[in-house]
Design an enzyme around this catalytic site. Sequence first.
Site, PDB file in Angstrom:
ATOM      1  N   TYR A   1     -24.785  -4.807 -16.432  1.00  0.00           N
ATOM      2  CA  TYR A   1     -25.648  -3.780 -15.779  1.00  0.00           C
ATOM      3  C   TYR A   1     -24.737  -3.182 -14.576  1.00  0.00           C
ATOM      4  O   TYR A   1     -25.328  -2.481 -13.808  1.00  0.00           O
ATOM      5  CB  TYR A   1     -26.811  -4.684 -15.346  1.00  0.00           C
TER       6      TYR A   1
ATOM      7  N   ASN B   1     -37.316   3.295 -15.799  1.00  0.00           N
ATOM      8  CA  ASN B   1     -36.664   2.397 -16.656  1.00  0.00           C
ATOM      9  C   ASN B   1     -37.458   1.387 -16.644  1.00  0.00           C
ATOM     10  O   ASN B   1     -37.773   0.327 -15.800  1.00  0.00           O
ATOM     11  CB  ASN B   1     -35.312   1.749 -15.614  1.00  0.00           C
TER      12      ASN B   1
ATOM     13  N   HIS C   1     -39.304  -2.733 -24.967  1.00  0.00           N
ATOM     14  CA  HIS C   1     -39.244  -2.936 -26.398  1.00  0.00           C
ATOM     15  C   HIS C   1     -40.362  -3.790 -26.754  1.00  0.00           C
ATOM     16  O   HIS C   1     -40.422  -4.179 -27.956  1.00  0.00           O
ATOM     17  CB  HIS C   1     -37.902  -3.856 -26.535  1.00  0.00           C
TER      18      HIS C   1
ATOM     19  N   ASP D   1     -48.891   3.389 -23.725  1.00  0.00           N
ATOM     20  CA  ASP D   1     -49.975   4.155 -23.567  1.00  0.00           C
ATOM     21  C   ASP D   1     -50.205   5.027 -22.341  1.00  0.00           C
ATOM     22  O   ASP D   1     -50.718   5.910 -22.103  1.00  0.00           O
ATOM     23  CB  ASP D   1     -51.153   3.316 -23.863  1.00  0.00           C
TER      24      ASP D   1
ATOM     25  N   HIS E   1     -32.005   4.011 -19.043  1.00  0.00           N
ATOM     26  CA  HIS E   1     -31.380   2.528 -19.089  1.00  0.00           C
ATOM     27  C   HIS E   1     -29.850   2.638 -18.762  1.00  0.00           C
ATOM     28  O   HIS E   1     -28.911   3.474 -19.015  1.00  0.00           O
ATOM     29  CB  HIS E   1     -31.438   2.346 -20.480  1.00  0.00           C
ATOM     30  N   LEU E   2     -29.684   1.466 -17.871  1.00  0.00           N
ATOM     31  CA  LEU E   2     -28.218   1.331 -17.639  1.00  0.00           C
ATOM     32  C   LEU E   2     -27.235   1.001 -18.478  1.00  0.00           C
ATOM     33  O   LEU E   2     -26.271   1.706 -18.833  1.00  0.00           O
ATOM     34  CB  LEU E   2     -28.157  -0.166 -16.429  1.00  0.00           C
ATOM     35  N   SER E   3     -27.705   0.253 -19.407  1.00  0.00           N
ATOM     36  CA  SER E   3     -27.099  -0.065 -20.565  1.00  0.00           C
ATOM     37  C   SER E   3     -27.180   0.773 -21.733  1.00  0.00           C
ATOM     38  O   SER E   3     -28.257   1.334 -21.839  1.00  0.00           O
ATOM     39  CB  SER E   3     -26.953  -1.632 -20.891  1.00  0.00           C
TER      40      SER E   3
HETATM   41  O1  CA2 Z   1     -30.134  -1.436 -19.614  1.00  0.00           O
HETATM   42  C1  CA2 Z   1     -31.331  -1.270 -18.963  1.00  0.00           C
HETATM   43  O2  CA2 Z   1     -31.387  -0.449 -18.229  1.00  0.00           O
HETATM   44  C2  CA2 Z   1     -32.287  -2.320 -19.357  1.00  0.00           C
HETATM   45  O3  CA2 Z   1     -33.404  -1.545 -19.440  1.00  0.00           O
HETATM   46  C3  CA2 Z   1     -32.416  -3.559 -18.594  1.00  0.00           C
HETATM   47  C4  CA2 Z   1     -33.374  -4.452 -18.960  1.00  0.00           C
HETATM   48  C5  CA2 Z   1     -33.224  -5.021 -20.352  1.00  0.00           C
HETATM   49  O4  CA2 Z   1     -34.129  -5.917 -20.853  1.00  0.00           O
HETATM   50  C6  CA2 Z   1     -33.276  -3.578 -21.374  1.00  0.00           C
HETATM   51  O5  CA2 Z   1     -33.061  -4.103 -22.603  1.00  0.00           O
HETATM   52  C7  CA2 Z   1     -32.217  -2.505 -20.821  1.00  0.00           C
HETATM   53  C8  CA2 Z   1     -32.851  -5.775 -17.935  1.00  0.00           C
HETATM   54  C9  CA2 Z   1     -33.197  -5.588 -16.373  1.00  0.00           C
HETATM   55  C10 CA2 Z   1     -32.255  -6.271 -15.788  1.00  0.00           C
HETATM   56  O6  CA2 Z   1     -32.199  -7.562 -15.912  1.00  0.00           O
HETATM   57  C11 CA2 Z   1     -31.358  -8.316 -15.573  1.00  0.00           C
HETATM   58  C12 CA2 Z   1     -31.242  -9.787 -15.932  1.00  0.00           C
HETATM   59  C13 CA2 Z   1     -30.164 -10.552 -15.571  1.00  0.00           C
HETATM   60  C14 CA2 Z   1     -29.352 -10.077 -14.187  1.00  0.00           C
HETATM   61  C15 CA2 Z   1     -29.631  -8.915 -14.098  1.00  0.00           C
HETATM   62  C16 CA2 Z   1     -30.619  -8.105 -14.504  1.00  0.00           C
END
Ligand code: CA2
Length: 146
Positions: A23, A74, A80, A87, A100-102
């Site tokens: 991230y 985001n 998912h 909705d 999304h960041l990733s």
């Molecule tokens: O890639 C993205 O922006 C996501 O929305 C980030 C979510 C993830 O569940 C999605 O699949 C993709 C996660 C948010 C951040 O979660 C963290 C978890 C651990 C450490 C830092 C951030």
Amino acid sequence: MPEVLVLHGPNLNLLGTRRPEIYGRMTLAEIDQRLQARAAELGLTLRIKQSNHEGELIDALHEAMGWAAAVLINPGGLTHTSVALRDAVEATGLPAVEVHLSNIYAREPFRQVSLISPVCVGHVVGFGWRSYVLGLEAVAGLLREP
Ligand code: CA2
């Protein structure tokens, strides 16, 4: 100036502290600063909210029907799983851009499906914090020329 709701979903408040390899190292506050700076250049006003609670995100979308011109979202992990958030995005009737960041398509199979994408105009994935800025630029374009 058109006002845009920026919504950050669950766990995005942890950015910059964990999983930088996925991230990035930028905190959410730093991303928000970049967004505010770009919004000023684009002639947009932002209202930004992060929540770890699905219902709060839904409430924010409902409230946005009264004032927002567009939504940048985001949805985090709710991307998912959440029919309710999908909705709510759809119910606003507002143009929405998902970011999304990733690159969710290069990750686990469960992340490769977004329930939110079909109710958005488009989405930007995989560019780290720049996904947000690119998404905001897309919003500005939509508002200039729907
Ligand atoms: O890639 C993205 O922006 C996501 O929305 C980030 C979510 C993830 O569940 C999605 O699949 C993709 C996660 C948010 C951040 O979660 C963290 C978890 C651990 C450490 C830092 C951030």
